[in-house]
Design an enzyme around this catalytic site. Structure first.
Site, PDB file in Angstrom:
ATOM      1  N   TRP A  21       0.839  -1.196   0.000  1.00 34.03           N
ATOM      2  CA  TRP A  21       0.000   0.000   0.000  1.00 34.03           C
ATOM      3  C   TRP A  21       0.879   1.253   0.000  1.00 34.03           C
ATOM      4  CZ3 TRP A  21      -2.242   2.651   4.794  1.00 34.03           C
ATOM      5  CH2 TRP A  21      -3.173   3.624   4.434  1.00 34.03           C
ATOM      6  N   ASP A  49       1.265  -9.054   1.093  1.00 33.15           N
ATOM      7  CA  ASP A  49      -0.094  -8.531   1.007  1.00 33.15           C
ATOM      8  C   ASP A  49      -0.199  -7.402  -0.012  1.00 33.15           C
ATOM      9  OD1 ASP A  49      -2.897  -8.145   2.330  1.00 33.15           O
ATOM     10  OD2 ASP A  49      -2.000  -6.152   2.314  1.00 33.15           O
ATOM     11  N   TYR A  54      -4.743  -1.007  -5.186  1.00 30.10           N
ATOM     12  CA  TYR A  54      -3.481  -0.299  -4.973  1.00 30.10           C
ATOM     13  C   TYR A  54      -2.904   0.111  -6.331  1.00 30.10           C
ATOM     14  CZ  TYR A  54      -3.570  -2.136  -0.169  1.00 30.10           C
ATOM     15  OH  TYR A  54      -3.917  -2.453   1.120  1.00 30.10           O
ATOM     16  N   LEU A 209       3.548   0.891  11.957  1.00 35.56           N
ATOM     17  CA  LEU A 209       4.509   1.956  12.239  1.00 35.56           C
ATOM     18  C   LEU A 209       3.907   3.337  12.016  1.00 35.56           C
ATOM     19  CD1 LEU A 209       7.744   0.383  10.698  1.00 35.56           C
ATOM     20  CD2 LEU A 209       6.930   0.303  13.062  1.00 35.56           C
ATOM     21  N   ALA A 210       2.572   3.404  11.973  1.00 38.68           N
ATOM     22  CA  ALA A 210       1.867   4.688  11.846  1.00 38.68           C
ATOM     23  C   ALA A 210       2.408   5.520  10.686  1.00 38.68           C
ATOM     24  CB  ALA A 210       1.937   5.478  13.161  1.00 38.68           C
ATOM     25  N   LYS A 217      11.690   9.106  12.213  1.00 36.29           N
ATOM     26  CA  LYS A 217      12.201  10.018  11.179  1.00 36.29           C
ATOM     27  C   LYS A 217      11.572  11.407  11.241  1.00 36.29           C
ATOM     28  CE  LYS A 217      10.847   7.420   7.763  1.00 36.29           C
ATOM     29  NZ  LYS A 217      10.598   6.875   6.400  1.00 36.29           N
ATOM     30  N   GLY A 285       5.482  -1.665   5.292  1.00 40.28           N
ATOM     31  CA  GLY A 285       5.781  -1.199   3.947  1.00 40.28           C
ATOM     32  C   GLY A 285       7.263  -0.900   3.879  1.00 40.28           C
ATOM     33  N   GLN A 291      15.444  -1.287   5.268  1.00 42.34           N
ATOM     34  CA  GLN A 291      14.368  -1.112   6.251  1.00 42.34           C
ATOM     35  C   GLN A 291      13.831  -2.462   6.705  1.00 42.34           C
ATOM     36  OE1 GLN A 291      11.769   1.314   3.851  1.00 42.34           O
ATOM     37  NE2 GLN A 291      12.512   3.217   4.749  1.00 42.34           N
TER      38      GLN A 291
END
Length: 325
Positions: A21, A49, A54, A209-210, A217, A285, A291
């Site tokens: 997404w 996913d 998307y 992770l909102a 960051k 994501g 990451q």
């Protein structure tokens, strides 16, 4: 990597999953997106996913193309449907027509013969739930999907679906995909977790992770980094709801607590989500392979009762954060 069963099903998914997404087919170039998928697979992530909506199918194409490098049985591929895929009156929702047509379209974009987990992206108030459940059951019987789930359904909607499915002797739903992170916790407060436990469904949560706020960051009182999602006009519409001074100040305190544990804020936030036994996978994501390497270390982070209590005290400082539903 560690794996958990998805609800009461026999399907095992990685505690960290990779989603698409706002990234694959949108903000992240295809070459980089494929590198992220390959890194995730190499690190033991088996849950991938995506959704038909998307970037109008582009994310499915990117993910399907990258996963062709691996044995099909070695990963769990999930996609979703509900949102408009055209201008016509039947190009949206959860009618039998739309479900059947969009499943075939997703299979074609993904380049596969079957979808492991096919999810209803939202609840459809305009279609009888019996129609939706029968269509999903028929797709399972046809071998086009292996399991079915939902996303962002309320506890009441989940209960109704489970009851109707049992009465019709249909295969049960096994998952719910809600937003869930330290700032957005409606699945705790509105009994979604409890209802899913009763019905044998597991959570595969998105935005743990909102939207990057729980990576550290974004700093209170500082400018938005130019290479961040918040600085990208294509993806900043969602994250803007988090960019409040009180939320950022809270994130800064959480980062200090994470540092005491020898962890990054993102690792701490993911471990916090995974403290819930009903959460089968936390979907991250990624715009860079590095990451992924950092985030998967969260599976080894143990949060004590004292740390959880201190976390709650920090989170209590935020007032009036509305769930993004």
């Amino acid at each position: 990597m560690k794996y958990r069963k998805l609800g009461r099903s026999g399907l095992k998914v990685s505690e960290i999953g990779l989603g698409s997404w706002l990234t694959f087919g949108t903000a992240t170039a295809e070459e980089t997106a494929q590198a992220c998928i390959h890194k995730a697979y190499e690190q033991g992530i088996n849950f991938f996913d995506t959704a038909n909506a998307y970037n109008n199918g582009a994310a499915e194409q990117v993910m399907g193309s990258a996963l062709k490098a691996y044995t099909r049985s070695s990963y769990v591929l999930a996609t979703k449907l509900f949102f408009p895929m055209g201008a016509g009156p039947n190009d949206r929702g959860l009618s039998r027509k739309h479900i059947m047509e969009q499943c075939d379209a997703s299979l074609k974009r993904l380049g596969t013969d079957y979808i492991d987990l096919y999810q209803c992206h939202r609840y459809d108030n305009e279609t009888p739930i019996e129609e939706t459940l029968r269509a999903l059951d028929d797709l399972t019987a046809q071998g086009k999907i292996l399991y079915a789930g939902v996303s962002e359904w309320t506890a009441g909607q989940i209960a109704d679906a489970a009851s109707i499915g049992k009465n019709l002797n249909l295969r049960p739903l096994i998952s719910n995909q809600p937003i869930y992170n330290m700032f957005e916790r409606y699945i705790e407060k509105e009994n979604v977790i409890q209802q899913c436990e009763w019905e044998g469904m597991g959570q595969v949560v998105f935005s743990p992770l909102a939207q990057g706020v729980l990576t550290g960051k974004y700093k209170p009182g500082q400018a938005i980094p130019q290479d961040s999602r918040a600085a990208n006009d294509k993806t900043n519409g969602v994250i803007n709801s988090y960019l409040r001074e009180d939320v950022l100040a809270c994130a800064a305190k959480l980062e200090e607590l994470a540092a005491e544990l020898g962890a990054s804020l993102s690792q701490f936030a993911l471990a916090w989500v995974l403290r819930q036994t009903n959460v089968s996978s936390a979907i991250i994501g990624s715009s860079r392979p590095s990451q992924i390497e950092e985030n998967i270390k969260a599976i080894d982070l143990v949060l004590t009762d004292d740390v959880l209590a201190r976390t709650e005290n920090i989170l209590m400082e935020i007032n009036g954060f509305a769930p993004m539903r």
